[in-house]
Each structure stands twice: as C-alpha cells, then as structure tokens.
Design a protein around this motif. Sequence first.
Motif, PDB file in Angstrom:
ATOM      1  N   PHE A 111       0.822  -1.211   0.000  1.00  0.00           N
ATOM      2  CA  PHE A 111       0.000   0.000   0.000  1.00  0.00           C
ATOM      3  C   PHE A 111       0.859   1.265   0.000  1.00  0.00           C
ATOM      4  O   PHE A 111       0.542   2.233  -0.694  1.00  0.00           O
ATOM      5  CB  PHE A 111      -0.950  -0.032   1.190  1.00  0.00           C
ATOM      6  N   ARG A 112       1.975   1.231   0.740  1.00  0.00           N
ATOM      7  CA  ARG A 112       2.868   2.388   0.751  1.00  0.00           C
ATOM      8  C   ARG A 112       3.494   2.618  -0.620  1.00  0.00           C
ATOM      9  O   ARG A 112       3.614   3.757  -1.077  1.00  0.00           O
ATOM     10  CB  ARG A 112       3.960   2.206   1.816  1.00  0.00           C
ATOM     11  N   ASP A 113       3.893   1.527  -1.277  1.00  0.00           N
ATOM     12  CA  ASP A 113       4.492   1.652  -2.612  1.00  0.00           C
ATOM     13  C   ASP A 113       3.534   2.312  -3.600  1.00  0.00           C
ATOM     14  O   ASP A 113       3.957   3.042  -4.503  1.00  0.00           O
ATOM     15  CB  ASP A 113       4.874   0.271  -3.152  1.00  0.00           C
ATOM     16  N   LEU A 114       2.252   2.048  -3.435  1.00  0.00           N
ATOM     17  CA  LEU A 114       1.250   2.568  -4.363  1.00  0.00           C
ATOM     18  C   LEU A 114       0.616   3.871  -3.881  1.00  0.00           C
ATOM     19  O   LEU A 114      -0.250   4.428  -4.565  1.00  0.00           O
ATOM     20  CB  LEU A 114       0.154   1.515  -4.584  1.00  0.00           C
ATOM     21  N   GLY A 115       1.056   4.338  -2.703  1.00  0.00           N
ATOM     22  CA  GLY A 115       0.496   5.577  -2.171  1.00  0.00           C
ATOM     23  C   GLY A 115      -0.964   5.453  -1.792  1.00  0.00           C
ATOM     24  O   GLY A 115      -1.743   6.400  -1.931  1.00  0.00           O
ATOM     25  N   LEU A 116      -1.339   4.272  -1.256  1.00  0.00           N
ATOM     26  CA  LEU A 116      -2.729   4.000  -0.907  1.00  0.00           C
ATOM     27  C   LEU A 116      -2.875   3.805   0.597  1.00  0.00           C
ATOM     28  O   LEU A 116      -1.906   3.448   1.287  1.00  0.00           O
ATOM     29  CB  LEU A 116      -3.219   2.736  -1.631  1.00  0.00           C
ATOM     30  N   PRO A 117      -4.085   3.990   1.124  1.00  0.00           N
ATOM     31  CA  PRO A 117      -4.323   3.705   2.543  1.00  0.00           C
ATOM     32  C   PRO A 117      -4.003   2.244   2.841  1.00  0.00           C
ATOM     33  O   PRO A 117      -4.297   1.366   2.028  1.00  0.00           O
ATOM     34  CB  PRO A 117      -5.817   3.991   2.714  1.00  0.00           C
ATOM     35  N   GLU A 118      -3.392   1.982   3.985  1.00  0.00           N
ATOM     36  CA  GLU A 118      -2.975   0.623   4.298  1.00  0.00           C
ATOM     37  C   GLU A 118      -4.175  -0.278   4.577  1.00  0.00           C
ATOM     38  O   GLU A 118      -5.102   0.102   5.287  1.00  0.00           O
ATOM     39  CB  GLU A 118      -2.035   0.622   5.503  1.00  0.00           C
ATOM     40  N   GLY A 119      -4.134  -1.487   3.999  1.00  0.00           N
ATOM     41  CA  GLY A 119      -5.188  -2.469   4.214  1.00  0.00           C
ATOM     42  C   GLY A 119      -6.245  -2.440   3.136  1.00  0.00           C
ATOM     43  O   GLY A 119      -6.292  -1.539   2.289  1.00  0.00           O
TER      44      GLY A 119
END
Length: 271
Positions: free
Chosen positions: A215-223
């Motif tokens: 999620f961090r790699d894609l810049g998205l909220p975790e989970g």
Amino acid sequence: MTDVAVSAPPAKASPFHELKVLWVHHWTDQLFSFRVERPEDFRFRSGEFVMIGLPGEGGGKPILRAYSIASPQWDEQLEFLSIKVPDGPLTSRLQKIRPGDTVLMGKKPTGTLVLDALTGGERLWLIGTGTGLAPWLSVARDPETYSRFGQVVVCHTVRTVADLIYREFLTSGIHDDPLIGDEAKAQLTYYPTVTREPFETPGRITDRIRSGDLFRDLGLPEGFSPERDRVMLCGSMAMIKETAELLEGYGLKEGSNAEPGDYVLERAFVG
C-alpha cells in the motif's frame, strides 16, 4: 416381408473443438504462450477457464487440463499461458506445438474469476502468482472493468525476474490497445514482485500486504476496505489460501456467480 432401409445412427457430436494453433511464444524454458483460432459460436466471460488438451497417444483418451483464457471476451483469437513440465502428461507434449498444429478445447467455459461475481467497488485488485496472471490479461482488457472500477491493480508474484512475462505489455503495451488503451493508461497499475532474485519490490505478495509495503508503494491507505476494495485471486494454492485469510481479516467476504461478494478465487483450481 419387405425390405426396410436402416439408416446409420447419427454420429455423436464431439465434446471438443479442434482448433488450429496460430502463434506460439516461448518466454523461458518453463513458460510459453499460444493462440488458437476462436470458433464463431464460442462465447465466454473475461476471466473464465476452459479445458485444453491433445488427443491421446496411440488412440488413447484425450489428455486435458483447465486453462484460464488470457484473451478478453471480445478478442477474435484465444490465448493461453502454460508452464512446461518435462514429464507432464500434457505439457510435455503441448510445449512442442507449432503454428498449424491442432489442439482440443472444451466447448463450455466456466469459472468464478469474473466481474459478475463481485459487487461494486472503487478499486479492483487482480492478484496472481506464476501462470495465475492469465485471467488478469483477460480481465484487464475488458472495457467493463474500467467502467466498474476507478483503479485496477495487477499484482504478479514470480520467482525470477525472467518470469515477469507480459511485464512490458502491462506496463506500456496495453496503452496501445485499440479498445481500452486510454482507460488502462489512466486507471491500470502494474505491481510485480520477485521472491528469489534482487528486485525493487522483493518478496511474496502476502508478506508485502502484511507489512503494508504494498500500500505504501502505491500511495494508498494501508489495508483492504470492504467498502472500497474488490479482489480476485489466482495462482498457487498457498498464496490463494493465505491471501483469502488476510482479506477475511479485513472484513471482505468471498463471492460467487450465485452470490457476488468482495473477493473471488477459483475453487476449481484450489480444491
């Protein structure tokens, strides 16, 4: 007594299409793709699988295995992705096919890795290992995918960098697709991971989900969110079962053709 003409019983229809091979591409010493002609009356939903095989040697029964169709439902050809097993009953022979040869294909496609088995959402995750990429090549080229989801993420986990087949296509080639190229350029993200060689995103996809790296790699909220995310799974049994448990932990519910849900897997392959 009169002579009665006795007609021969009608020939039993074959349960298989006999299809000409149009194209073969060997990616590595373990992976290859091939395309066959598509029967005019053959209909399927993007993401479904069908039985593929060859006649039995010495007049024996045909040898068939389930293969996901790697082409979208609108394509005029049918593409398949296969591993090579040196002593495999089918793939030891199938890997030797050439254009002009004939393969057998069942007449009834089926499967759960279809959009119909998912409820609506914002983001579609297509998570696969190895040849489990095949159905995502179909779903990722279906216009309905982009009309139903604002973002589509194809996650492909393999052992070596050379196994990242279709990497160039999913990174840039798909942008030239005459039907969905613009949508894919704006909405499709390709996320590969490699487990046995150095790579910018190393490791198993399940580990990167747990750590939050995905999620961090894609810049998205975790989970994963039941309100937002929809997921399809295909590949190794271990990955599918482990990822399904993770998704359930986030509150996602498995779907089916009869009862659409938040995520789907192919039970015919998992057992």
